[in-house]
Design a protein around this motif. Structure first.
Motif, short mmCIF file in Angstrom:
data_model
loop_
_atom_site.label_atom_id
_atom_site.label_comp_id
_atom_site.label_asym_id
_atom_site.label_seq_id
_atom_site.Cartn_x
_atom_site.Cartn_y
_atom_site.Cartn_z
N LYS A 243 -118.48 83.96 -48.61
CA LYS A 243 -119.08 83.21 -47.50
C LYS A 243 -119.15 84.08 -46.25
O LYS A 243 -118.18 84.74 -45.88
CB LYS A 243 -118.20 81.99 -47.24
CG LYS A 243 -118.52 81.20 -45.99
CD LYS A 243 -117.66 79.94 -45.92
CE LYS A 243 -117.95 79.14 -44.67
NZ LYS A 243 -117.25 77.86 -44.66
N LEU B 111 -122.49 55.35 -46.40
CA LEU B 111 -121.20 55.53 -47.07
C LEU B 111 -120.38 56.50 -46.24
O LEU B 111 -120.92 57.42 -45.62
CB LEU B 111 -121.43 56.12 -48.47
CG LEU B 111 -122.31 55.30 -49.42
CD1 LEU B 111 -122.74 56.15 -50.61
CD2 LEU B 111 -121.57 54.05 -49.89
N THR C 194 -113.57 65.42 -48.20
CA THR C 194 -113.50 65.24 -49.66
C THR C 194 -114.52 66.12 -50.38
O THR C 194 -115.51 66.56 -49.79
CB THR C 194 -113.77 63.77 -50.01
OG1 THR C 194 -115.13 63.46 -49.65
CG2 THR C 194 -112.82 62.82 -49.28
N ASN D 153 -118.45 66.72 -49.46
CA ASN D 153 -118.96 68.09 -49.31
C ASN D 153 -120.26 68.28 -50.09
O ASN D 153 -121.16 68.99 -49.63
CB ASN D 153 -117.90 69.11 -49.75
CG ASN D 153 -118.29 70.51 -49.33
OD1 ASN D 153 -118.63 71.34 -50.15
ND2 ASN D 153 -118.29 70.76 -48.03
N ASP E 106 -120.39 74.37 -48.93
CA ASP E 106 -119.80 75.57 -49.55
C ASP E 106 -119.54 75.38 -51.03
O ASP E 106 -119.58 76.35 -51.79
CB ASP E 106 -118.47 75.90 -48.85
CG ASP E 106 -118.68 76.68 -47.56
OD1 ASP E 106 -119.38 77.70 -47.61
OD2 ASP E 106 -118.16 76.26 -46.52
N ALA F 75 -116.60 58.82 -46.54
CA ALA F 75 -115.38 59.18 -47.28
C ALA F 75 -114.35 59.66 -46.26
O ALA F 75 -113.68 58.86 -45.62
CB ALA F 75 -115.70 60.22 -48.34
N GLY F 76 -114.24 60.99 -46.06
CA GLY F 76 -113.30 61.50 -45.05
C GLY F 76 -113.82 61.35 -43.63
O GLY F 76 -113.05 61.34 -42.67
N GLY F 77 -115.13 61.27 -43.48
CA GLY F 77 -115.73 61.11 -42.15
C GLY F 77 -115.77 62.38 -41.32
O GLY F 77 -116.19 62.36 -40.16
N THR F 78 -115.38 63.53 -41.90
CA THR F 78 -115.31 64.75 -41.08
C THR F 78 -116.69 65.24 -40.66
O THR F 78 -116.83 65.91 -39.64
CB THR F 78 -114.56 65.89 -41.82
OG1 THR F 78 -115.25 66.18 -43.03
CG2 THR F 78 -113.12 65.53 -42.12
N LEU G 160 -119.52 62.94 -40.92
CA LEU G 160 -120.27 61.79 -40.42
C LEU G 160 -119.83 61.35 -39.01
O LEU G 160 -120.67 61.04 -38.16
CB LEU G 160 -120.11 60.62 -41.41
CG LEU G 160 -120.97 59.40 -41.16
CD1 LEU G 160 -122.45 59.76 -41.12
CD2 LEU G 160 -120.73 58.33 -42.21
N VAL H 116 -121.25 59.05 -55.26
CA VAL H 116 -120.73 60.10 -56.14
C VAL H 116 -119.28 59.72 -56.43
O VAL H 116 -118.48 59.57 -55.51
CB VAL H 116 -120.77 61.49 -55.46
CG1 VAL H 116 -120.11 62.54 -56.33
CG2 VAL H 116 -122.20 61.90 -55.13
C1 LIG Z 1 -116.29 71.69 -37.09
C2 LIG Z 1 -116.74 71.44 -38.49
C3 LIG Z 1 -116.82 72.50 -39.37
C4 LIG Z 1 -117.27 72.29 -40.68
N1 LIG Z 1 -117.36 73.37 -41.52
C5 LIG Z 1 -117.82 73.20 -42.79
C6 LIG Z 1 -117.96 74.32 -43.66
O1 LIG Z 1 -117.61 75.45 -43.32
N2 LIG Z 1 -118.47 74.11 -44.89
C7 LIG Z 1 -118.86 72.87 -45.32
O2 LIG Z 1 -119.31 72.75 -46.48
N3 LIG Z 1 -118.70 71.77 -44.53
C8 LIG Z 1 -118.19 71.90 -43.29
N4 LIG Z 1 -118.05 70.82 -42.44
C9 LIG Z 1 -118.51 69.50 -42.89
C10 LIG Z 1 -117.45 68.61 -43.56
O3 LIG Z 1 -116.20 68.71 -42.93
C11 LIG Z 1 -117.28 68.90 -45.06
O4 LIG Z 1 -118.54 69.12 -45.66
C12 LIG Z 1 -116.54 67.79 -45.79
O5 LIG Z 1 -116.32 68.17 -47.14
C13 LIG Z 1 -117.28 66.47 -45.79
O6 LIG Z 1 -116.53 65.54 -46.55
P1 LIG Z 1 -116.17 64.10 -45.96
O7 LIG Z 1 -115.41 63.38 -47.02
O8 LIG Z 1 -115.49 64.20 -44.65
O9 LIG Z 1 -117.63 63.51 -45.81
P2 LIG Z 1 -118.14 62.36 -44.81
O10 LIG Z 1 -118.20 62.87 -43.43
O11 LIG Z 1 -117.39 61.10 -45.07
O12 LIG Z 1 -119.63 62.16 -45.39
C14 LIG Z 1 -120.57 63.22 -45.34
C15 LIG Z 1 -121.88 62.68 -45.95
O13 LIG Z 1 -121.71 62.46 -47.34
C16 LIG Z 1 -121.90 61.08 -47.67
N5 LIG Z 1 -120.84 60.79 -48.65
C17 LIG Z 1 -119.51 61.03 -48.49
N6 LIG Z 1 -118.87 60.76 -49.65
C18 LIG Z 1 -119.81 60.32 -50.53
C19 LIG Z 1 -119.75 59.89 -51.89
N7 LIG Z 1 -118.61 59.88 -52.57
N8 LIG Z 1 -120.90 59.50 -52.48
C20 LIG Z 1 -122.08 59.52 -51.80
N9 LIG Z 1 -122.20 59.93 -50.52
C21 LIG Z 1 -121.06 60.32 -49.90
C22 LIG Z 1 -121.79 60.31 -46.38
O14 LIG Z 1 -122.61 59.14 -46.39
C23 LIG Z 1 -122.32 61.33 -45.37
O15 LIG Z 1 -123.72 61.32 -45.39
C24 LIG Z 1 -117.60 70.99 -41.12
C25 LIG Z 1 -117.50 69.91 -40.23
C26 LIG Z 1 -117.08 70.13 -38.92
C27 LIG Z 1 -116.96 68.95 -37.99
#
Ligand SMILES: Cc1cc2nc3c(=O)[nH]c(=O)nc-3n(C[C@H](O)[C@H](O)[C@H](O)COP(=O)(O)OP(=O)(O)OC[C@H]3O[C@@H](n4cnc5c(N)ncnc54)[C@H](O)[C@@H]3O)c2cc1C
Ligand code: SF4
Length: 328
Positions: free
Chosen positions: A226, A31, A113, A117, A164, A33-36, A38, A209
């Protein structure tokens, strides 16, 4: 330059359809979402699905409903920036809003997202590296290898839970809604995690989720503190989410949950029990922080020295208790 591998991208029309597609494909699908989190990991070949099941276009999962009196339901696709800046949410649950606002950096919070997170991968210095770097040291059991390079005698992976928002969500007693192919279920956020760096989520990999439910504010005070190297971007290396209620100057109840010090968010129930029924004097806060630090087990697989991180847990907990208590 690191490139994404060739991937198939699905755009299901609902969370349930997404779960059904992911269930059918099994380990071939992930899955997104934002991909940040993944996308960089896919570039480093830390996982190797051939299909991504996209959630980002599901607009009905991007709403914040409710208020301080009734509690809030946040769609899983609400961005971290939206959660951090939502005035009613920030007034009711300041600890949750500040945790969302402390993730990473503004560009990533604008895309990342709240659901992603909660599900974010565990981290380790030996794993969050390129494929070539990991190959040069013979890989590790989280991906492509068979031993743990941090604790070579250990049968398990100790990668670190680094969300976080999860600690404060747990401290507040929040729940998540999970969609599967056959329907939805509700679970406490606390029940979403396992103490295992590889298999860190206690849900089926295909379950989506869809929402985070935060309870009514009703006198609850919260805070998140933090510790990280660079305030502008880094993951937590120790963090504390605190929720508590005061009856005059006496603590009615308190819940403390730590980030960055174990493979799941680490609860500190003994510290909460110590605080309950006590007046919040500086001595009591220090005593509670000492107790809260005990279950924290930082290892030498994250930024800065692990013995210093262990000592700093007390400091972030003290700060978080004081900050929460000072909030009306
Ligand atoms: C340089 C850098 C710094 C970062 N710093 C932090 C930080 O300080 N604190 C922190 O907490 N995170 C940090 N992150 C990680 C990330 O950016 C965040 O955790 C963000 O909230 C992930 O959300 P996303 O939607 O981009 O998730 P995605 O990258 O899309 O997915 C992350 C994971 O969650 C799963 N997923 C996503 N959405 C769902 C859903 N709705 N249901 C089930 N599974 C799902 C995906 O399959 C994947 O395994 C950082 C990342 C980078 C690259
Ligand atoms: S804790 Fe051990 S097994 Fe887990 S990612 Fe790190 S080195 Fe690999």
């Amino acid at each position: 330059m690191l490139r994404l591998p060739r991937l198939r991208y699905l755009r299901p029309s609902s969370a349930r359809e997404a779960a059904a597609a992911a269930a059918e494909l099994g380990p071939r699908a992930m899955l997104v979402a934002g991909g940040t989190d993944l996308f960089p990991k896919l570039k480093r070949r830390q996982m190797d699905p051939d299909t991504l099941v996209g959630l980002g276009h599901l607009g009905d999962l991007r709403q914040v409903r409710g208020d301080a009196a009734a509690g809030f339901a946040l769609g899983a696709l609400v961005t971290l920036s939206e959660a951090a800046a939502h005035p009613a949410l920030a007034a009711a649950h300041p600890g949750y809003a500040e945790a969302a606002g402390l993730v990473s950096s503004p560009p990533l919070r604008n895309v990342g997202t709240i659901g992603g997170n909660l599900c974010v991968d565990t981290r380790c210095n030996y794993y969050d590296m390129t494929y070539e770097w990991r190959r040069s040291i013979g890989f590790c059991m989280k991906k492509d290898g068979d031993i743990c390079l941090v604790a070579p005698g250990s049968p398990r992976c100790w990668a670190v839970s680094s969300s976080d928002t999860a600690p404060v969500a747990i401290a507040l007693g929040a729940t998540v809604t999970l969609a599967g192919p056959d329907g939805e279920r509700e679970a406490p956020v606390a029940a979403l995690y396992r103490d295992d760096g590889i298999d860190y989520l206690a849900k089926a990999p295909h379950e989506v989720v869809t929402a985070l439910r935060l309870p009514a504010a009703a006198g609850v005070r919260s805070a998140y503190v933090k510790l990280r190297r660079r305030g502008s971007i880094d993951f937590p290396i120790a963090g504390a989410g605190v929720a508590l209620e005061l009856d005059g100057r006496t603590v009615a109840w308190a819940r403390i949950v730590l980030s960055g010090v174990g493979s799941q968010p680490v609860e500190a129930p003994a510290a909460g029990e110590l605080l309950a029924g006590r007046e919040l004097t500086p001595e009591v806060v220090t005593e509670a922080a000492e107790l809260a630090a005990r279950p924290a087990k930082p290892l030498d697989n994250a930024d800065l020295a692990h013995f210093w991180r262990k000592r700093m847990v007390r400091v972030v907990v003290e700060d978080a208790i004081r900050k929460a208590a000072a909030r009306g």
